[in-house]
Design a protein around this motif. Structure first.
Motif, PDB file in Angstrom:
ATOM      1  N   TYR A 190      33.614  80.070  97.039  1.00 32.80           N
ATOM      2  CA  TYR A 190      32.624  79.145  95.845  1.00 32.80           C
ATOM      3  C   TYR A 190      32.794  79.379  94.626  1.00 32.80           C
ATOM      4  O   TYR A 190      34.341  80.111  94.409  1.00 32.80           O
ATOM      5  CB  TYR A 190      31.301  79.574  96.438  1.00 32.80           C
ATOM      6  CG  TYR A 190      31.415  80.826  96.191  1.00 32.80           C
ATOM      7  CD1 TYR A 190      31.207  81.398  94.438  1.00 32.80           C
ATOM      8  CD2 TYR A 190      31.089  82.110  96.470  1.00 32.80           C
ATOM      9  CE1 TYR A 190      31.002  82.905  94.002  1.00 32.80           C
ATOM     10  CE2 TYR A 190      31.599  83.742  95.986  1.00 32.80           C
ATOM     11  CZ  TYR A 190      31.098  83.943  94.817  1.00 32.80           C
ATOM     12  OH  TYR A 190      31.001  85.016  94.677  1.00 32.80           O
ATOM     13  N   TYR A 191      32.436  78.778  93.975  1.00 38.08           N
ATOM     14  CA  TYR A 191      32.626  79.064  92.031  1.00 38.08           C
ATOM     15  C   TYR A 191      31.286  78.598  91.797  1.00 38.08           C
ATOM     16  O   TYR A 191      30.657  78.164  92.265  1.00 38.08           O
ATOM     17  CB  TYR A 191      33.946  78.291  91.996  1.00 38.08           C
ATOM     18  CG  TYR A 191      34.171  76.830  91.276  1.00 38.08           C
ATOM     19  CD1 TYR A 191      33.115  75.437  90.968  1.00 38.08           C
ATOM     20  CD2 TYR A 191      34.600  76.388  93.016  1.00 38.08           C
ATOM     21  CE1 TYR A 191      33.387  74.582  90.843  1.00 38.08           C
ATOM     22  CE2 TYR A 191      34.755  74.809  93.107  1.00 38.08           C
ATOM     23  CZ  TYR A 191      34.204  74.061  92.404  1.00 38.08           C
ATOM     24  OH  TYR A 191      34.528  72.631  91.981  1.00 38.08           O
ATOM     25  N   LEU A 192      31.324  79.397  90.458  1.00 32.96           N
ATOM     26  CA  LEU A 192      29.968  78.932  89.788  1.00 32.96           C
ATOM     27  C   LEU A 192      30.618  78.215  88.406  1.00 32.96           C
ATOM     28  O   LEU A 192      31.650  78.561  87.930  1.00 32.96           O
ATOM     29  CB  LEU A 192      29.473  80.497  89.056  1.00 32.96           C
ATOM     30  CG  LEU A 192      28.508  81.477  90.353  1.00 32.96           C
ATOM     31  CD1 LEU A 192      28.368  82.542  89.789  1.00 32.96           C
ATOM     32  CD2 LEU A 192      27.992  80.700  91.401  1.00 32.96           C
ATOM     33  N   LEU A 193      29.656  76.931  88.020  1.00 29.52           N
ATOM     34  CA  LEU A 193      29.300  76.707  87.170  1.00 29.52           C
ATOM     35  C   LEU A 193      28.635  76.546  85.872  1.00 29.52           C
ATOM     36  O   LEU A 193      27.745  77.095  86.531  1.00 29.52           O
ATOM     37  CB  LEU A 193      29.968  75.002  87.653  1.00 29.52           C
ATOM     38  CG  LEU A 193      31.183  74.120  88.666  1.00 29.52           C
ATOM     39  CD1 LEU A 193      30.462  73.074  88.571  1.00 29.52           C
ATOM     40  CD2 LEU A 193      31.698  74.742  87.737  1.00 29.52           C
ATOM     41  N   PRO A 194      28.817  77.366  84.599  1.00 28.58           N
ATOM     42  CA  PRO A 194      27.816  77.138  83.997  1.00 28.58           C
ATOM     43  C   PRO A 194      26.723  76.526  84.064  1.00 28.58           C
ATOM     44  O   PRO A 194      27.406  74.613  83.528  1.00 28.58           O
ATOM     45  CB  PRO A 194      28.948  78.090  82.016  1.00 28.58           C
ATOM     46  CG  PRO A 194      29.898  77.078  83.008  1.00 28.58           C
ATOM     47  CD  PRO A 194      30.164  76.891  84.080  1.00 28.58           C
ATOM     48  N   LEU A 195      25.743  75.865  83.480  1.00 26.02           N
ATOM     49  CA  LEU A 195      24.766  74.689  83.486  1.00 26.02           C
ATOM     50  C   LEU A 195      24.677  74.259  81.757  1.00 26.02           C
ATOM     51  O   LEU A 195      24.497  75.985  81.475  1.00 26.02           O
ATOM     52  CB  LEU A 195      23.333  74.771  83.588  1.00 26.02           C
ATOM     53  CG  LEU A 195      24.099  74.844  85.414  1.00 26.02           C
ATOM     54  CD1 LEU A 195      22.347  75.275  86.009  1.00 26.02           C
ATOM     55  CD2 LEU A 195      24.383  73.601  85.964  1.00 26.02           C
ATOM     56  N   GLU A 196      23.789  73.476  81.294  1.00 31.73           N
ATOM     57  CA  GLU A 196      23.691  73.139  79.700  1.00 31.73           C
ATOM     58  C   GLU A 196      22.910  74.424  79.217  1.00 31.73           C
ATOM     59  O   GLU A 196      22.662  74.699  78.326  1.00 31.73           O
ATOM     60  CB  GLU A 196      23.792  71.936  79.284  1.00 31.73           C
ATOM     61  CG  GLU A 196      25.245  71.184  79.001  1.00 31.73           C
ATOM     62  CD  GLU A 196      25.126  69.838  78.617  1.00 31.73           C
ATOM     63  OE1 GLU A 196      23.914  69.079  78.873  1.00 31.73           O
ATOM     64  OE2 GLU A 196      25.517  69.245  79.128  1.00 31.73           O
ATOM     65  N   SER A 197      21.805  74.416  80.614  1.00 32.20           N
ATOM     66  CA  SER A 197      20.060  75.196  80.082  1.00 32.20           C
ATOM     67  C   SER A 197      20.650  76.337  80.105  1.00 32.20           C
ATOM     68  O   SER A 197      19.302  76.813  80.507  1.00 32.20           O
ATOM     69  CB  SER A 197      19.504  74.339  80.922  1.00 32.20           C
ATOM     70  OG  SER A 197      19.542  74.869  83.016  1.00 32.20           O
ATOM     71  N   GLY A 198      21.522  77.275  80.397  1.00 29.21           N
ATOM     72  CA  GLY A 198      21.167  78.319  80.791  1.00 29.21           C
ATOM     73  C   GLY A 198      21.954  78.219  82.671  1.00 29.21           C
ATOM     74  O   GLY A 198      21.916  77.933  83.096  1.00 29.21           O
ATOM     75  N   GLY A 199      22.486  79.908  83.274  1.00 33.37           N
ATOM     76  CA  GLY A 199      22.159  79.830  84.417  1.00 33.37           C
ATOM     77  C   GLY A 199      23.655  78.978  84.897  1.00 33.37           C
ATOM     78  O   GLY A 199      24.765  78.419  84.074  1.00 33.37           O
ATOM     79  N   PHE A 200      24.196  79.415  86.332  1.00 33.26           N
ATOM     80  CA  PHE A 200      24.485  78.976  86.384  1.00 33.26           C
ATOM     81  C   PHE A 200      24.966  77.734  87.949  1.00 33.26           C
ATOM     82  O   PHE A 200      23.762  78.504  88.712  1.00 33.26           O
ATOM     83  CB  PHE A 200      25.842  80.470  87.473  1.00 33.26           C
ATOM     84  CG  PHE A 200      26.674  80.624  86.157  1.00 33.26           C
ATOM     85  CD1 PHE A 200      27.725  80.278  85.666  1.00 33.26           C
ATOM     86  CD2 PHE A 200      26.044  81.948  85.661  1.00 33.26           C
ATOM     87  CE1 PHE A 200      28.150  80.952  84.312  1.00 33.26           C
ATOM     88  CE2 PHE A 200      26.358  82.163  84.072  1.00 33.26           C
ATOM     89  CZ  PHE A 200      27.567  81.512  84.018  1.00 33.26           C
ATOM     90  N   ALA A 201      25.209  76.919  88.281  1.00 33.66           N
ATOM     91  CA  ALA A 201      25.230  76.713  89.897  1.00 33.66           C
ATOM     92  C   ALA A 201      26.709  76.799  90.564  1.00 33.66           C
ATOM     93  O   ALA A 201      27.259  76.638  90.022  1.00 33.66           O
ATOM     94  CB  ALA A 201      25.308  74.655  89.323  1.00 33.66           C
ATOM     95  N   ARG A 202      26.184  77.230  91.709  1.00 34.64           N
ATOM     96  CA  ARG A 202      27.272  77.257  92.645  1.00 34.64           C
ATOM     97  C   ARG A 202      27.906  76.227  93.044  1.00 34.64           C
ATOM     98  O   ARG A 202      26.936  75.424  93.995  1.00 34.64           O
ATOM     99  CB  ARG A 202      26.618  78.323  93.808  1.00 34.64           C
ATOM    100  CG  ARG A 202      27.839  78.632  94.829  1.00 34.64           C
ATOM    101  CD  ARG A 202      26.850  79.979  95.688  1.00 34.64           C
ATOM    102  NE  ARG A 202      27.645  79.930  97.303  1.00 34.64           N
ATOM    103  CZ  ARG A 202      27.707  81.897  97.072  1.00 34.64           C
ATOM    104  NH1 ARG A 202      27.617  82.485  96.723  1.00 34.64           N
ATOM    105  NH2 ARG A 202      29.051  81.688  98.244  1.00 34.64           N
ATOM    106  N   VAL A 203      28.818  76.198  93.736  1.00 36.51           N
ATOM    107  CA  VAL A 203      29.635  74.690  94.175  1.00 36.51           C
ATOM    108  C   VAL A 203      30.353  76.205  95.793  1.00 36.51           C
ATOM    109  O   VAL A 203      31.342  76.735  94.974  1.00 36.51           O
ATOM    110  CB  VAL A 203      30.872  74.129  93.804  1.00 36.51           C
ATOM    111  CG1 VAL A 203      31.791  73.207  94.495  1.00 36.51           C
ATOM    112  CG2 VAL A 203      30.081  74.052  92.533  1.00 36.51           C
TER     113      VAL A 203
END
Length: 122
Positions: free
Chosen positions: A65-78
């Motif tokens: 997995y990797y985490l992507l930063p979101l524009e709104s803050g926080g991260f999304a996991r893939v």
């Protein structure tokens, strides 16, 4: 496959705010038989973990997995698997197809019955 990982890491580095990040974890294991694992984390929230084994066609089969930063803050996991079937990501970020209308399910059922009965159309 290495290109996919390199691309993901590169995309993560450009997507993240450009600030000095400190590496807080960088673990790498190469077992010498083609299997490996690595994990990476930075204090700005970027993170990735991957494990790989040799594949049947000479490639590396990987999952992680990797985490992507979101524009709104926080991260999304893939989460992903990369093997003979290609790169297969899973994430809430990825678009999904619209569900098929009920009449399409009925048409598919009828077509399957016709195939089972040996009916063909030209």
């Amino acid at each position: 496959m290495k290109f996919v990982i390199l691309f993901c890491l590169l995309a993560m580095s450009f997507a993240a705010p450009q600030e000095d990040a400190q590496i807080i974890r960088d673990d790498r294991v190469d077992n010498g038989d083609g299997s490996f694992s690595y994990s990476f984390a930075a204090d700005n929230g970027l993170e990735m973990e991957v494990a790989g084994v040799p594949g049947s066609e000479g490639q590396s089969n990987m999952q992680g997995y990797y985490l992507l930063p979101l524009e709104s803050g926080g991260f999304a996991r893939v989460d992903f698997v990369a093997d003979e079937a290609g790169f297969q990501p899973q994430s809430d970020l990825l678009p999904t197809p619209h569900p098929l209308p009920e009449h399409v399910h009925e048409l598919l059922r009828i077509a399957e019955e016709q195939r089972a009965q040996g009916i063909t159309f030209e």
